[in-house]
Write an enzyme that holds these catalytic residues in place. Structure first.
Site, PDB file in Angstrom:
ATOM      1  N   PRO A 247       7.762   7.463   8.284  1.00  0.00           N
ATOM      2  CA  PRO A 247       6.362   7.825   8.049  1.00  0.00           C
ATOM      3  C   PRO A 247       5.813   7.231   6.755  1.00  0.00           C
ATOM      4  O   PRO A 247       6.479   7.241   5.717  1.00  0.00           O
ATOM      5  CB  PRO A 247       6.426   9.357   7.968  1.00  0.00           C
ATOM      6  CG  PRO A 247       7.565   9.706   8.872  1.00  0.00           C
ATOM      7  CD  PRO A 247       8.586   8.629   8.641  1.00  0.00           C
ATOM      8  N   ASP A 248       4.616   6.698   6.838  1.00  0.00           N
ATOM      9  CA  ASP A 248       3.838   6.130   5.734  1.00  0.00           C
ATOM     10  C   ASP A 248       4.333   4.768   5.258  1.00  0.00           C
ATOM     11  O   ASP A 248       3.640   4.101   4.488  1.00  0.00           O
ATOM     12  CB  ASP A 248       3.781   7.077   4.522  1.00  0.00           C
ATOM     13  CG  ASP A 248       3.113   8.403   4.813  1.00  0.00           C
ATOM     14  OD1 ASP A 248       2.390   8.496   5.827  1.00  0.00           O
ATOM     15  OD2 ASP A 248       3.321   9.353   4.044  1.00  0.00           O
TER      16      ASP A 248
END
Length: 327
Positions: free
Chosen positions: A160-161
């Site tokens: 994530p990210d």
């Protein structure tokens, strides 16, 4: 392009929801045996398991078991809903392998699909609330350790990210190379990999597509959106379809864990939010493969808006999310 189509709820889920409504959900043995989300029939290259796995080792599950009265009813909405198991740099190699093998093994033994979130990219979160990650020289070895523990064919949300923050800070090393390697290693182990690409309020569709193409889809199935964020499912799906059209129609998954009331513009423990739609595999004529709960509702985003450190259980906001849910 893979798809799965819906069927009616399983008898186990129907029974569990009926008990939940009455405030008397059966004890942990029932959930451990596999209280499920919406059942589906798998098609094509989709996971063979037809249900998402409910993990009885989550913080929400422990909080539900310890609760009573209204709190118990509210926490059941979280505890008995399939959620992702996050694996990161907070454990040694042997423990990491064991954790992955335990979780994916339990899901496979139940004939269900587990969801893993892999979260240890060098320079993670640019040193913010969820900062950390393994050293650059260790990432490939760490990913291989995760892969060595995989049992069956779990869904994996990859880093994530990481792609959305590409180039935003120092210490990222060859981030594109790391993500390519991770997708290959995890796919070789049997995982169905979706590369995280941020959310609809972050990158433009064209930029998200451009970055996804840097990684490519030789090994990854598709991409993931809205992880730990609050964008509505409708807005996210409209955005995702634009991205998908620019990456060869690749499928995607959406995190709906906390998007029931949409976003108020904040990302770190915003108040007034709600649980979103329950996780399920999807066939709706679009490239959407599944709605998932990637972020675990009730676990803090970080020490902001009165919350504890990232990942710690925060019962106050868990109850708020459940009370505000539109189901």
């Amino acid at each position: 392009m893979s798809r799965v189509r819906r069927r009616t709820r399983t008898a186990a889920l129907a029974a569990a929801l009926a008990l939940m409504t009455a405030g008397t959900i059966a004890a942990s043995q029932s959930a451990t045996a596999g209280v499920t989300s919406l059942g589906v029939t798998s098609l094509g290259a989709s996971p063979a398991a037809t249900d998402l796995y409910v993990d009885p080792t989550t913080q929400a599950y422990a909080a539900w078991q310890a609760a009573s009265g209204t709190n118990r009813d509210l926490l059941a909405k979280i505890a008995l809903t399939p959620q992702s198991y996050w694996i990161g740099d907070w454990a040694g190699a042997d423990q990491t392998r064991q954790q992955v093998a335990d979780y994916t093994g339990r899901a496979a033994a139940a004939g269900q699909t587990g969801v893993l979130t892999v979260y240890a990219i060098p320079g993670r979160d640019c040193g913010n609330h969820s900062g950390g990650g393994v050293p650059e020289s260790e990432y490939a070895r760490w990913v291989d350790t995760v892969a060595s523990g995989i049992v069956g064919n779990p869904v994996v949300v990859l880093e994530p990210d990481a792609l959305a923050q590409l180039g935003d800070c120092d210490g990222q090393g060859d981030r594109v190379g790391y993500l390519r390697y991770a997708a290959a290693s995890l796919a070789d182990a049997g995982a169905r990999v979706y590369i995280d690409a941020g959310h609809s309020g972050w990158l433009s569709p064209s930029e998200a597509a451009r970055r996804l193409q840097l990684i490519g889809f030789t090994d990854a199935v598709g991409f993931a959106l809205n992880t730990s964020n609050y964008q509505t499912t409708a807005n996210t799906q409209a955005y995702a379809e634009q991205v998908s059209s620019q990456v060869g129609g690749r499928p995607y998954v959406i995190d709906t864990s906390r998007n029931g009331n949409g976003s108020n513009g904040e990302w770190c423990n915003p108040r007034g939010r709600a649980l979103g739609e329950r996780p399920r595999f999807v066939e709706d004529g679009t490239a959407l493969d599944a709605l998932l709960w990637v972020k675990l509702p009730g676990e803090s985003d970080g020490a902001c808006n009165g919350g504890p450190a990232a990942g710690q259980w925060w019962q106050e906001i868990a109850l708020e999310l459940a009370a505000n849910a539109h189901w």
